[in-house]
Design an enzyme around this catalytic site. Structure first.
Site, short mmCIF file in Angstrom:
data_model
loop_
_atom_site.label_atom_id
_atom_site.label_comp_id
_atom_site.label_asym_id
_atom_site.label_seq_id
_atom_site.Cartn_x
_atom_site.Cartn_y
_atom_site.Cartn_z
N TRP A 83 0.81 -1.23 0.00
CA TRP A 83 0.00 0.00 0.00
C TRP A 83 0.84 1.27 0.00
O TRP A 83 0.29 2.35 -0.17
CB TRP A 83 -0.92 0.01 1.23
CG TRP A 83 -0.23 -0.40 2.50
CD1 TRP A 83 -0.27 -1.65 3.08
CD2 TRP A 83 0.63 0.39 3.33
NE1 TRP A 83 0.52 -1.66 4.23
CE2 TRP A 83 1.08 -0.42 4.40
CE3 TRP A 83 1.08 1.72 3.28
CZ2 TRP A 83 1.94 0.04 5.40
CZ3 TRP A 83 1.94 2.18 4.28
CH2 TRP A 83 2.35 1.35 5.32
N ASN A 84 2.16 1.18 0.20
CA ASN A 84 2.93 2.43 0.35
C ASN A 84 3.18 3.13 -0.98
O ASN A 84 3.20 4.36 -1.04
CB ASN A 84 4.24 2.20 1.12
CG ASN A 84 5.15 1.19 0.47
OD1 ASN A 84 4.69 0.34 -0.30
ND2 ASN A 84 6.42 1.26 0.77
N GLU A 98 10.71 -8.74 -1.56
CA GLU A 98 11.19 -7.38 -1.31
C GLU A 98 10.57 -6.95 0.01
O GLU A 98 9.40 -6.59 0.06
CB GLU A 98 10.76 -6.49 -2.49
CG GLU A 98 11.65 -5.30 -2.69
CD GLU A 98 11.30 -4.19 -1.72
OE1 GLU A 98 11.89 -4.16 -0.62
OE2 GLU A 98 10.45 -3.37 -2.07
N LEU A 99 11.36 -7.04 1.08
CA LEU A 99 10.80 -6.88 2.44
C LEU A 99 11.27 -5.54 3.02
O LEU A 99 11.61 -4.63 2.29
CB LEU A 99 11.19 -8.09 3.27
CG LEU A 99 10.86 -9.43 2.57
CD1 LEU A 99 11.29 -10.61 3.40
CD2 LEU A 99 9.39 -9.55 2.20
N GLU A 123 14.05 -6.39 -8.40
CA GLU A 123 12.87 -6.00 -9.17
C GLU A 123 13.17 -5.03 -10.31
O GLU A 123 12.40 -4.94 -11.24
CB GLU A 123 11.84 -5.36 -8.22
CG GLU A 123 11.20 -6.39 -7.31
CD GLU A 123 9.74 -6.14 -7.06
OE1 GLU A 123 9.44 -5.19 -6.33
OE2 GLU A 123 8.90 -6.86 -7.61
N CYS A 164 10.50 1.64 2.10
CA CYS A 164 11.40 0.59 2.62
C CYS A 164 12.86 1.02 2.54
O CYS A 164 13.68 0.54 3.32
CB CYS A 164 11.15 -0.71 1.89
SG CYS A 164 11.18 -0.55 0.12
P1 NAD Z 1 1.52 -6.50 7.47
O1 NAD Z 1 2.69 -7.29 7.84
O2 NAD Z 1 0.19 -6.85 8.06
O3 NAD Z 1 1.27 -6.54 5.88
C1 NAD Z 1 2.25 -6.20 4.96
C2 NAD Z 1 1.70 -6.49 3.56
O4 NAD Z 1 1.53 -7.89 3.41
C3 NAD Z 1 0.32 -5.90 3.28
O5 NAD Z 1 0.34 -5.39 1.95
C4 NAD Z 1 -0.64 -7.06 3.41
O6 NAD Z 1 -1.76 -6.96 2.56
C5 NAD Z 1 0.21 -8.23 3.01
N1 NAD Z 1 -0.11 -9.47 3.69
C6 NAD Z 1 -0.29 -9.64 5.02
N2 NAD Z 1 -0.51 -10.95 5.29
C7 NAD Z 1 -0.47 -11.61 4.11
C8 NAD Z 1 -0.61 -12.98 3.73
N3 NAD Z 1 -0.81 -13.94 4.63
N4 NAD Z 1 -0.51 -13.27 2.42
C9 NAD Z 1 -0.28 -12.33 1.49
N5 NAD Z 1 -0.13 -11.01 1.78
C10 NAD Z 1 -0.21 -10.67 3.08
O7 NAD Z 1 1.89 -5.02 7.80
P2 NAD Z 1 1.22 -3.64 7.45
O8 NAD Z 1 0.73 -3.00 8.68
O9 NAD Z 1 0.27 -3.73 6.28
O10 NAD Z 1 2.51 -2.91 6.90
C11 NAD Z 1 3.56 -2.54 7.77
C12 NAD Z 1 4.78 -3.39 7.59
O11 NAD Z 1 4.89 -3.82 6.27
C13 NAD Z 1 6.02 -2.60 7.89
O12 NAD Z 1 6.73 -3.29 8.88
C14 NAD Z 1 6.82 -2.57 6.63
O13 NAD Z 1 8.10 -3.09 6.85
C15 NAD Z 1 6.14 -3.53 5.72
N6 NAD Z 1 5.96 -2.98 4.38
C16 NAD Z 1 7.04 -3.00 3.56
C17 NAD Z 1 6.92 -2.51 2.28
C18 NAD Z 1 8.09 -2.52 1.35
O14 NAD Z 1 8.11 -1.72 0.43
N7 NAD Z 1 9.05 -3.42 1.53
C19 NAD Z 1 5.70 -2.01 1.84
C20 NAD Z 1 4.61 -2.01 2.72
C21 NAD Z 1 4.75 -2.51 3.98
#
Ligand code: NAD
Length: 481
Positions: free
Chosen positions: A153-154, A252-253, A460, A286
């Protein structure tokens, strides 16, 4: 043009779907916390239909010459540019970033699409000299197969585009699960690819309950590749699931970007540049620099400049042209960020500004600067993914590299110095997938993007971004004798 059936975000599975009797998820405006849309949840039957289409769509799409696929992707890039304002408004409405940042994101999405349109025409193999006469040996590349992708979502547009354009350019079909928090811009992005002529089934878009979707798609024998951008815990979970089914992944975490600033550079200039970069997209990035290590005498001037920039930032709704930093995309992070700051202060850090939410309407979190943060504090180890900067002093170079590398992450790292030797050592010593020295040069379409350690694996961008969707096949051939 493939018309949307509704102006609300929805699923694209062989066409834009009416919500019908599907469950619905509310979508919020993070600047006001008002519900602004309803998003249909994909059912298991929807996912099965998407898989069936992806299997058939793969055969149709891969059969098209690379040049034809390239022309369609170029057209998609053109549509992204033409529709930039509509798509950017959707990003800001649901994700919260200032409108001009959203516009830049859409333009970047168009650049990435164009890059892959070009690169897909250069998926070369090679001829390998054989040991016997009359024998022809070739290593050539093929699309890996239908892809299951999960985008965050970012950056709703540019992150989705990396996966969509990369897989389509390679000749793969793709089912992408978009972010439920920010779906509309992803729908508009997919619409550009569909309107450009991507074959039915080659691209499907789903939303819903993420664990249900990933646990249905990843084990399916149709899916041959997994690509995920998001948090480390979810990435590890999905990578383990993919491993059970022997599916390759791109992961990509998160990151916890270190920035090492030596005392041979102007600390005021460095702080102004880093502070501007730091609070972009409310630091929900990230590759955001978060842990600043500033050498000896440069530390105080760097800190003062950084703090005064943070204090002066205009925080408000992304739709206001004077806003410099918008709200956080979701309210999930507000308590987490407050706790990180409070724990750091309890451990001995000094809070210079921010540290708490702003107001009680919208997900606003004040730009925050902490200094003298103990290396053991949780905020130094866990990615804030929010507008928190940590400024610490270091004395010698070895200490800087050691402390910069002292997390489980390894995505982006930054160094500023005039000394050519140090600059070269920064490139070698910093444990990261990407190192940028004396400028901010990451995340362009043509350069590889990705991490090491817990930040994931696979790349990517760049030509590596295409390779992620290709397999090498070796064929050796001799005339029948
Ligand atoms: P979250 O861990 O709940 O979710 C992260 C993402 O994973 C979301 O887009 C969500 O839809 C997806 N997701 C969650 N569970 C899943 C599953 N079982 N199967 C498939 N997809 C799943 O966290 P959040 O509150 O949405 O986001 C915050 C965290 O996510 C932060 O710690 C950040 O590091 C990370 N994040 C990283 C990036 C990046 O560009 N690397 C982008 C967005 C969020």
């Amino acid at each position: 043009m493939d018309q949307r059936v509704t102006d609300q975000p929805t699923l694209y599975i062989g066409g834009w779907l009416e919500p019908g009797n599907r469950d619905m998820l509310p979508v919020e405006n993070p600047a006001t916390n008002e519900t602004i849309a309803q998003l249909p949840v994909a059912s298991i039957a929807d996912l099965d239909r998407a898989l069936e289409l992806a299997a058939a769509g793969f055969e149709t799409w891969r059969a098209q010459p690379a040049m034809a696929r390239s022309n369609i992707l170029r057209k998609a890039a053109q549509l992204l540019r033409e529709r930039r304002d509509i798509i950017a408004a959707a990003i800001t409405r649901e994700q919260g970033k200032p409108l001009r940042e959203s516009e830049t994101e859409v333009s970047n999405g168009a650049d990435i699409t164009e890059w892959f349109a070009e690169e897909g025409r250069r998926a070369y193999g090679r001829i390998i000299p054989a040991r016997q006469p009359d024998t022809f040996q070739v290593a050539h590349v093929e699309p890996v197969g239908p892809v299951a992708a999960f985008s965050p979502w970012n950056f709703p547009v540019s992150q989705a585009v990396r996966k969509i354009a990369g897989s389509l350019a390679a000749g793969c079909s793709i089912i992408i699960k978009g972010p439920e928090d920010t779906p509309s811009a992803v729908c508009e992005t997919v619409r550009c690819f569909v309107d450009a002529g991507v074959a039915v089934g080659a691209l499907s878009l789903v939303f819903g309950r993420p664990p249900e979707i990933s646990s249905h798609l990843i084990p399916s024998p149709v899916i041959r590749k997994v690509s995920f951008t998001g948090s480390v815990p979810v990435g590890k979970h999905l990578a383990a699931m993919a491993a059970q089914h022997m599916k390759p992944c791109t992961m990509e975490l998160g990151g916890h970007g270190p920035a090492v600033i030596f005392d041979d550079v102007d600390p005021v200039k460095a702080a102004s540049a880093f502070a501007t970069f730091k609070y972009r997209n409310a630091s929900q990035v990230c590759i955001s620099p978060t842990r600043f290590f500033v050498q000896g005498a440069a530390h105080d001037a760097f800190l003062d400049t950084f703090v005064s920039y943070a204090k002066g930032l205009k925080v408000g709704p992304g739709s206001d042209p004077t806003t410099q930093m918008g709200p956080l995309a979701t309210s999930r992070r507000l308590d987490f960020l407050e706790n990180l700051v409070q724990e750091a202060v309890a451990a001995g850090a000094k809070l210079h500004c921010g540290g708490a939410r702003m107001g009680n309407r919208g997900n606003y979190f004040a730009p925050t600067v902490l200094s003298n943060v103990p290396d053991e504090a949780r905020v130094m180890q866990e990615e804030p993914f929010g507008p928190i900067a940590l400024v610490n002093r270091f004395s010698d170079e070895e200490e800087a590299w050691r402390r910069a590398n002292a997390t489980s992450y390894g995505l982006a790292a930054y160094a500023w110095t005039k000394d050519a030797g140090r600059a070269a050592r920064a490139g070698a010593k910093l444990e990261a997938g990407m190192v940028t020295i004396n400028h901010f040069g990451l995340a362009t379409a043509e350069t590889p993007f990705g991490g090491v350690k817990d930040s994931g694996y696979g790349r990517e961008g760049g030509s590596e971004g295409l390779e992620a969707y290709l397999i090498t096949k070796f064929v050796t051939l001799r005339p029948y004798q």
